[in-house]
Write an enzyme that holds these catalytic residues in place. Structure first.
Site, short mmCIF file in Angstrom:
data_model
loop_
_atom_site.label_atom_id
_atom_site.label_comp_id
_atom_site.label_asym_id
_atom_site.label_seq_id
_atom_site.Cartn_x
_atom_site.Cartn_y
_atom_site.Cartn_z
N GLU A 5 0.63 -0.87 -0.22
CA GLU A 5 -0.03 -0.13 -0.55
C GLU A 5 1.14 1.27 0.17
O GLU A 5 1.71 1.67 0.98
CB GLU A 5 -0.83 0.02 1.02
CG GLU A 5 -1.59 1.31 1.56
CD GLU A 5 -2.44 1.64 3.00
OE1 GLU A 5 -2.53 0.35 3.64
OE2 GLU A 5 -3.06 2.45 3.12
N ASP A 23 -1.61 -0.92 5.45
CA ASP A 23 -1.00 -1.35 7.03
C ASP A 23 -1.97 -1.80 7.62
O ASP A 23 -3.61 -1.23 7.50
CB ASP A 23 -1.39 0.37 7.04
CG ASP A 23 -0.23 2.09 6.62
OD1 ASP A 23 0.78 0.97 5.85
OD2 ASP A 23 -0.43 2.64 5.51
N ASP A 25 -4.54 -0.20 9.81
CA ASP A 25 -5.63 1.06 10.35
C ASP A 25 -6.79 0.87 9.11
O ASP A 25 -6.43 -0.99 8.51
CB ASP A 25 -5.20 2.41 10.13
CG ASP A 25 -4.26 2.60 8.58
OD1 ASP A 25 -4.70 1.92 7.39
OD2 ASP A 25 -4.22 3.71 8.74
N ASP A 50 -7.93 2.44 6.24
CA ASP A 50 -7.31 2.22 5.25
C ASP A 50 -6.95 1.16 4.82
O ASP A 50 -7.55 0.92 3.85
CB ASP A 50 -7.27 3.46 5.00
CG ASP A 50 -8.05 4.98 4.60
OD1 ASP A 50 -9.07 4.60 4.76
OD2 ASP A 50 -7.84 6.36 4.54
#
Ligand code: 0RA
Length: 638
Positions: free
Chosen positions: A428, A501, A503, A505
């Site tokens: 990403e 990541d 998180d 997103d």
């Protein structure tokens, strides 16, 4: 037990010993799959009794330590003395491999594949097993240890409820044989639910006494209920599924079809209650007949003649756009083929399914013109879009590595060319991509940075999917093609590692990539090529000592290990970009140290449901799912 072994007795012992020596030959494996197989094998016998029309209810339970109980209200295993073995029939069934013949009371018993090895195999692989049979006004019991009877069959006359019949089998898989004794509540539930769908009307109750959880499955609609459930989070074209149930030449064919407004196809096929994941002759017959009948209906009713439609021929893909179907066949001697035995091989099934579906679907369309027109209209839309898709696909083909030799510019390839020994990281963002590129072992690790979110394939047709830059890059890097052109033998990396990541997103991007693989390259998933990298959440440091923690539990543990909070520095990683190349290598990429999760497809139905909910266009079910699984979604494991 008598000390004097007869020749037959010795034969029995030898048979059971062979099973214990090579358990995998009989139940596939001794891992968690084999363990669950023990339950399925016993349940299958009760299902057979239900299919023969003598059993309505099956009760299954799992208790702490892995004790399993399966009880049915069938006729009860016969207890009379076997004419040649001179023992109670139940003892023969429980101790002799493939004690078939007279006791094969059902013509649809499974004889190939993984199931159908017989309850004697489960007995041989159990530390102990107890059978209880209610019939002829008595309760008959016998106990076995590692498959050998340790008591004679005892009969206790019933004081009340003298008419009761049924069979109860309780067993404890042998911990000396299985590598794990941990049964999964979800895995068992899913299989029992599937059996309840496939055998309408049977009540299957499952209780997990370890967690105090239970399920009760009964579907009077059978596979019609199954199809409705598969479509529950979709917008359907017709509210009542098309249902067909016919017998021909000793075979039974059952089909339920309901179209929805999506672009995907979902056809679940079964032979004798076994999920044929790779399809086979029954599926081929289904596809042929569906294409033929919809074309001839459209032709006959002049549905092609309006405007520019007159040159159209509907392809198989066109008529299957938006289809959800369950095809369940029952046949006397099924042959299961392929590496995973997931493909039905009986050639006669092709013609049988094709002729039944051809005839009955034709009749349905004639009788339901409104539904017929909706389905044909959707197929024609698909045929039109297919033209555009073909153009887009040619683009990808032209650009594909194999034909043009040009790899995407963003790809930092590895030097090894052997797919077995190379890995592709889908990373990403450009900054993490940069770190990964510097941190990797360039001999066998390739890096493809992805910019932002890829297209949600759940809501798009092929032409749009193939014009998406990020998706094109992934396909070109992989080398396999996509959809019907997918060819796993052309894969350039045997491991594909999604690195995003930790998180919201990141998990969204991960889910988008997984949706692409699951819908358009499912073999990547079933062949175990897809992995998820697990970057650490924290770095814990004290003086010169430092360690990485991959979850909260580990963080607390490391702090304790370092002697409490004093002088400890804690770094929380919010994204991959916060790690330098070295750290990324040490924590996430080095095969010697990294932790990765492999994506496995245990249950296609459940995976399909989750992707539909997460990626489909109905908002309400997604909201509910996310609320109910707030922490789980972040760690979506299919
Ligand atoms: C052979 C013959 C009959 C029943 C069964 C087997 C039978 C086996 C199992 C295994 C689990 N539950 C079962 N229920 C029945 C029929 C005997 C008769 O004619 O009554």
């Amino acid at each position: 037990m008598s000390k004097k072994y007869t020749a037959k007795g010795i034969q029995v012992l030898k048979g059971l010993e062979a099973v214990r020596k090579r358990p995998a030959m009989y139940i596939g494996s001794t891992d968690v799959h084999g363990l669950h197989h023990m339950i399925y094998e016993v349940v299958d016998n009760s299902i057979d009794e239900a299919m023969a029309g003598y059993c309505n209810s099956i009760v299954v339970s799992v208790s702490p330590g892995g004790v399993v109980m399966v009880e049915d209200d069938g006729r009860g295993i016969p207890v009379d003395i076997h004419p040649t073995q001179k023992k109670p029939a139940v003892e023969v069934v429980m101790t002799m491999l493939h004690a078939g013949g007279k006791f094969d009371h059902d013509s649809y018993k499974v004889s190939g594949g993984l199931h159908g090895v017989g309850v004697s195999v489960v007995n041989a692989l159990s530390e102990w097993m107890e059978v209880e049979i209610w019939r002829d006004g008595a309760r008959h019991t016998q106990r076995y240890e590692i498959g050998i009877p340790v008591s004679p069959l005892r009969a206790i006359p019933l004081e009340e409820n003298k008419e009761k019949t049924g069979t109860k089998i309780t067993f404890h898989p042998n911990p000396a044989i299985f590598s794990t004794m941990e049964f999964s509540f979800d895995t068992i539930s899913q299989r029992l639910r599937e059996l309840a769908f496939l055998n309408k009307g049977i009540n299957i109750n499952f209780t997990d006494k370890r967690f105090g959880k239970s399920h009760n499955f009964q579907y009077d609609g059978g596979i019609v209920s199954f199809v409705k459930m598969l479509n529950e989070n979709r917008t359907v074209l017709h509210s009542k599924p098309i249902y067909i149930n016919e017998k021909k030449d000793d075979c039974e064919v059952e089909i339920a079809i309901q179209y929805n407004d999506s672009y995907g196809e979902k056809i679940f096929t079964f032979a004798n209650n076994i999920n044929t994941l790779s399809g086979g002759t029954h599926l081929s017959g289904f596809k042929t007949a569906l294409t033929r009948i919809l074309n001839s209906y459209a032709q006959k009713n002049n549905l092609f003649k309006k405007g520019k439609n007159n040159k159209i021929v509907l392809s198989g893909d066109d008529v299957r756009e938006g289809i959800t179907a369950v095809l369940s066949v029952k046949l006397p001697e099924p042959q299961f083929e392929g590496q995973t035995k997931g493909k039905l091989g009986n050639s006669e099934m092709m013609g049988i399914v094709a002729s039944i579906l051809g005839q009955k679907l034709g009749e349905f369309l004639e009788e339901n013109p409104a539904i017929a027109r909706k389905i044909v209209r959707k197929s024609i839309d698909s045929a039109r879009a297919r033209d555009a898709a073909r153009k887009a696909k040619d683009l990808v083909r032209r650009k594909s590595v194999l034909e043009s030799g040009s790899l995407p510019g963003k790809l930092s390839d590895c030097s090894v060319k052997d797919p077995e020994h190379s890995e592709l990281f889908l990373v990403e963002g450009d900054s993490a991509g940069g770190s990964a590129k510097m941190g990797r072992d360039r001999r066998f690790q390739a890096i493809l940075p992805l910019k932002g979110k890829i297209l949600n394939v759940e809501k798009a047709r092929m032409d749009k999917i193939l014009s998406n830059e990020e998706i094109k890059t992934i396909i070109t890097a992989l080398g396999t093609g996509i959809g019907e052109d997918f060819d796993i033998s052309k894969i350039r990396y045997r491991k594909v590692i999604i690195m995003t990541d930790a998180d919201v997103d990141g998990s969204h991007i991960r889910t988008l990539i997984l949706t692409l693989f699951f819908r358009y390259m499912p073999e990547l998933v079933t062949e175990g090529c897809i992995y998820i990298a697990q970057p650490p959440l924290y770095k814990v440091k004290k003086g010169k000592k430092e360690k990485y923690a991959y979850n909260e539990e580990k963080r607390i543990q490391i702090i304790e290990e370092f002697g409490g909070e004093k002088g400890i520095s804690l770094q929380r990683y919010k994204g991959l970009g916060e790690m330098n190349p070295d750290q990324l290598w040490i924590t996430t990429m080095d095969p010697e140290r990294r932790i990765m999760r492999q994506i496995v497809l245990e249950d296609m139905v459940e995976a399909d449901r989750i992707f539909t909910i997460l990626m489909g266009d109905k908002v309400e079910p997604r909201k509910n799912f996310i609320q109910e699984n707030a922490t789980y979604v972040k760690n979506l494991d299919i």
